[in-house]
Design an enzyme around this catalytic site. Sequence first.
Site, PDB file in Angstrom:
ATOM      1  N   GLY A 162       0.850  -1.186   0.000  1.00 27.39           N
ATOM      2  CA  GLY A 162       0.000   0.000   0.000  1.00 27.39           C
ATOM      3  C   GLY A 162       0.885   1.235   0.000  1.00 27.39           C
ATOM      4  O   GLY A 162       2.018   1.205  -0.510  1.00 27.39           O
ATOM      5  N   ARG A 163       0.366   2.310   0.612  1.00 32.78           N
ATOM      6  CA  ARG A 163       1.123   3.572   0.611  1.00 32.78           C
ATOM      7  C   ARG A 163       2.537   3.394   1.158  1.00 32.78           C
ATOM      8  O   ARG A 163       3.515   3.818   0.547  1.00 32.78           O
ATOM      9  CB  ARG A 163       0.390   4.609   1.473  1.00 32.78           C
ATOM     10  CG  ARG A 163      -0.714   5.336   0.767  1.00 32.78           C
ATOM     11  CD  ARG A 163      -1.342   6.347   1.718  1.00 32.78           C
ATOM     12  NE  ARG A 163      -2.044   5.661   2.783  1.00 32.78           N
ATOM     13  CZ  ARG A 163      -3.366   5.585   2.878  1.00 32.78           C
ATOM     14  NH1 ARG A 163      -4.124   6.193   2.012  1.00 32.78           N
ATOM     15  NH2 ARG A 163      -3.928   4.912   3.858  1.00 32.78           N
ATOM     16  N   ILE A 164       2.658   2.768   2.326  1.00 34.48           N
ATOM     17  CA  ILE A 164       3.974   2.677   2.975  1.00 34.48           C
ATOM     18  C   ILE A 164       4.879   1.710   2.216  1.00 34.48           C
ATOM     19  O   ILE A 164       6.052   2.013   1.957  1.00 34.48           O
ATOM     20  CB  ILE A 164       3.820   2.284   4.463  1.00 34.48           C
ATOM     21  CG1 ILE A 164       3.026   3.370   5.205  1.00 34.48           C
ATOM     22  CG2 ILE A 164       5.205   2.090   5.119  1.00 34.48           C
ATOM     23  CD1 ILE A 164       2.604   3.020   6.626  1.00 34.48           C
ATOM     24  N   THR A 243       7.283  -3.139  10.860  1.00 36.18           N
ATOM     25  CA  THR A 243       6.900  -1.811  11.368  1.00 36.18           C
ATOM     26  C   THR A 243       5.385  -1.649  11.286  1.00 36.18           C
ATOM     27  O   THR A 243       4.880  -0.536  11.407  1.00 36.18           O
ATOM     28  CB  THR A 243       7.561  -0.682  10.532  1.00 36.18           C
ATOM     29  OG1 THR A 243       7.278  -0.924   9.148  1.00 36.18           O
ATOM     30  CG2 THR A 243       9.057  -0.610  10.749  1.00 36.18           C
ATOM     31  N   ARG A 245       2.142  -4.088  12.471  1.00 33.17           N
ATOM     32  CA  ARG A 245       1.517  -4.395  13.752  1.00 33.17           C
ATOM     33  C   ARG A 245       2.077  -5.721  14.249  1.00 33.17           C
ATOM     34  O   ARG A 245       2.260  -6.668  13.467  1.00 33.17           O
ATOM     35  CB  ARG A 245      -0.006  -4.511  13.616  1.00 33.17           C
ATOM     36  CG  ARG A 245      -0.734  -3.164  13.529  1.00 33.17           C
ATOM     37  CD  ARG A 245      -0.703  -2.390  14.850  1.00 33.17           C
ATOM     38  NE  ARG A 245      -1.448  -1.149  14.792  1.00 33.17           N
ATOM     39  CZ  ARG A 245      -0.955   0.041  14.420  1.00 33.17           C
ATOM     40  NH1 ARG A 245       0.314   0.139  14.071  1.00 33.17           N
ATOM     41  NH2 ARG A 245      -1.714   1.120  14.434  1.00 33.17           N
ATOM     42  N   GLU A 274       2.275  -5.739  22.803  1.00 34.65           N
ATOM     43  CA  GLU A 274       2.858  -4.445  23.146  1.00 34.65           C
ATOM     44  C   GLU A 274       2.221  -3.832  24.397  1.00 34.65           C
ATOM     45  O   GLU A 274       0.989  -3.879  24.505  1.00 34.65           O
ATOM     46  CB  GLU A 274       2.581  -3.517  21.949  1.00 34.65           C
ATOM     47  CG  GLU A 274       3.746  -2.723  21.515  1.00 34.65           C
ATOM     48  CD  GLU A 274       3.494  -2.118  20.144  1.00 34.65           C
ATOM     49  OE1 GLU A 274       3.558  -2.856  19.142  1.00 34.65           O
ATOM     50  OE2 GLU A 274       3.224  -0.921  20.087  1.00 34.65           O
ATOM     51  N   HIS A 292       7.970   1.104  18.988  1.00 33.30           N
ATOM     52  CA  HIS A 292       6.887   1.580  18.109  1.00 33.30           C
ATOM     53  C   HIS A 292       7.045   3.079  17.780  1.00 33.30           C
ATOM     54  O   HIS A 292       6.195   3.904  18.126  1.00 33.30           O
ATOM     55  CB  HIS A 292       5.510   1.313  18.760  1.00 33.30           C
ATOM     56  CG  HIS A 292       4.385   1.251  17.772  1.00 33.30           C
ATOM     57  ND1 HIS A 292       3.263   0.481  17.968  1.00 33.30           N
ATOM     58  CD2 HIS A 292       4.214   1.862  16.567  1.00 33.30           C
ATOM     59  CE1 HIS A 292       2.428   0.625  16.937  1.00 33.30           C
ATOM     60  NE2 HIS A 292       2.994   1.464  16.074  1.00 33.30           N
ATOM     61  N   ILE A 293       8.147   3.386  17.101  1.00 35.34           N
ATOM     62  CA  ILE A 293       8.456   4.800  16.808  1.00 35.34           C
ATOM     63  C   ILE A 293       8.476   5.101  15.302  1.00 35.34           C
ATOM     64  O   ILE A 293       9.022   6.125  14.888  1.00 35.34           O
ATOM     65  CB  ILE A 293       9.809   5.227  17.428  1.00 35.34           C
ATOM     66  CG1 ILE A 293      10.950   4.315  16.950  1.00 35.34           C
ATOM     67  CG2 ILE A 293       9.724   5.257  18.947  1.00 35.34           C
ATOM     68  CD1 ILE A 293      12.334   4.876  17.239  1.00 35.34           C
TER      69      ILE A 293
HETATM   70  C1  DGY Z   1      -0.053   4.090  13.131  1.00 38.58           C
HETATM   71  O1  DGY Z   1      -0.342   5.274  12.872  1.00 38.58           O
HETATM   72  O2  DGY Z   1      -0.870   3.188  12.986  1.00 38.58           O
HETATM   73  C2  DGY Z   1       1.323   3.800  13.608  1.00 38.58           C
HETATM   74  O3  DGY Z   1       1.469   2.517  14.075  1.00 38.58           O
HETATM   75  C3  DGY Z   1       1.770   4.790  14.645  1.00 38.58           C
HETATM   76  O4  DGY Z   1       2.086   5.923  13.975  1.00 38.58           O
END
Ligand code: DGY
Length: 331
Positions: A162-164, A243, A245, A274, A292-293
């Site tokens: 997707g976008r990321i 990065t 979930r 978490e 989770h940064i």
């Molecule tokens: C989100 O926005 O879902 C990220 O996990 C935290 O920025």
Amino acid sequence: MAERPKILVTQKVPDPAYPLLEAIGDVEANMEEGVIWPYEELLRRGPGHDYIYSLLTDNIDARFLEAGAASTPRLKMVANMAVGFNNIDVDAATRLGIAVSNTPGVLSDTTADLAFALLMATARRIPEAERFLRAGKYKGWGPLLFCGAEVHGSTLGLIGAGRIGKIVSKRASGFDMKVIYYDVNRMPAEDEEKNHMTYMSMEEVLQQSDFVSIHTPYMPSTHHLIGEREFHLMKPTAILINTARGPIVDEKALVNALQTKTIAGAGLDVFENEPAVEPELLTMENVVLLPHIASASLGTRTLMATMASDNIVAHFHGQRPPNIVNPEVLG
Ligand code: DGY
């Protein structure tokens, strides 16, 4: 004139979010930085608000939503300051006529940056090497000192494009990486070409990648998407990056895969339970662990924070919240 709505902000967020809310309503906010209200406290404080400005650490379940719907004023909307909204029972919200919004887009680049940083850090053993140096163990350059995995020219496999995922692919092109991907929605051929991404089955992606990076949302169908079977498909030299979930990966199976050298390493920004982390991961040198940064640059967090406010303000003015995830409640 419309009555001023009551708005609850559940954690301290970047400053520019507040004046937008204060302009339309009475704001009650948790201003203690880093303090996350436990569920029972959230449940006690939530009812009696028109709007809840929530974070991904808030469990906005059916019980919470029902309490909000039964209160005066009635809960109208939950605006989540995150792109992911798996912390909210959207089905229950929809059933109760409560709108839900998220913050897509504004964090994609920053999250992709961190996915790539994690990939580099894990491949090149950067945290491990730094720990070594700080411990006073560096006695001089060595031909075998902290040799890691090659990044440039390697194959990156994206699970989710997707976008990321697409932006991670763009980052990878600067390192001459070959990018292969699996997604439930294959992109049109011209987009694959433009993004230099080759579609493969999930099995092929796992088998052929030097790095596997996860970029799918978390939902019932992606729970433990990566588990024992998938680790066995991966190369013994492969590194997993997550990065997205935590529960997309079976964390116990991951520990086992790392212990048995089924895969070589992992870079994790998210965890299955978490903020708890499987204790064995904390002892492993070939694992890089972050709290989770991925979207944590001040600029991006400010955009996310104001976007969540904008959604509430739009709803208050009777407009369609720009990032509503359950538009069916608007009728
Ligand atoms: C989100 O926005 O879902 C990220 O996990 C935290 O920025």
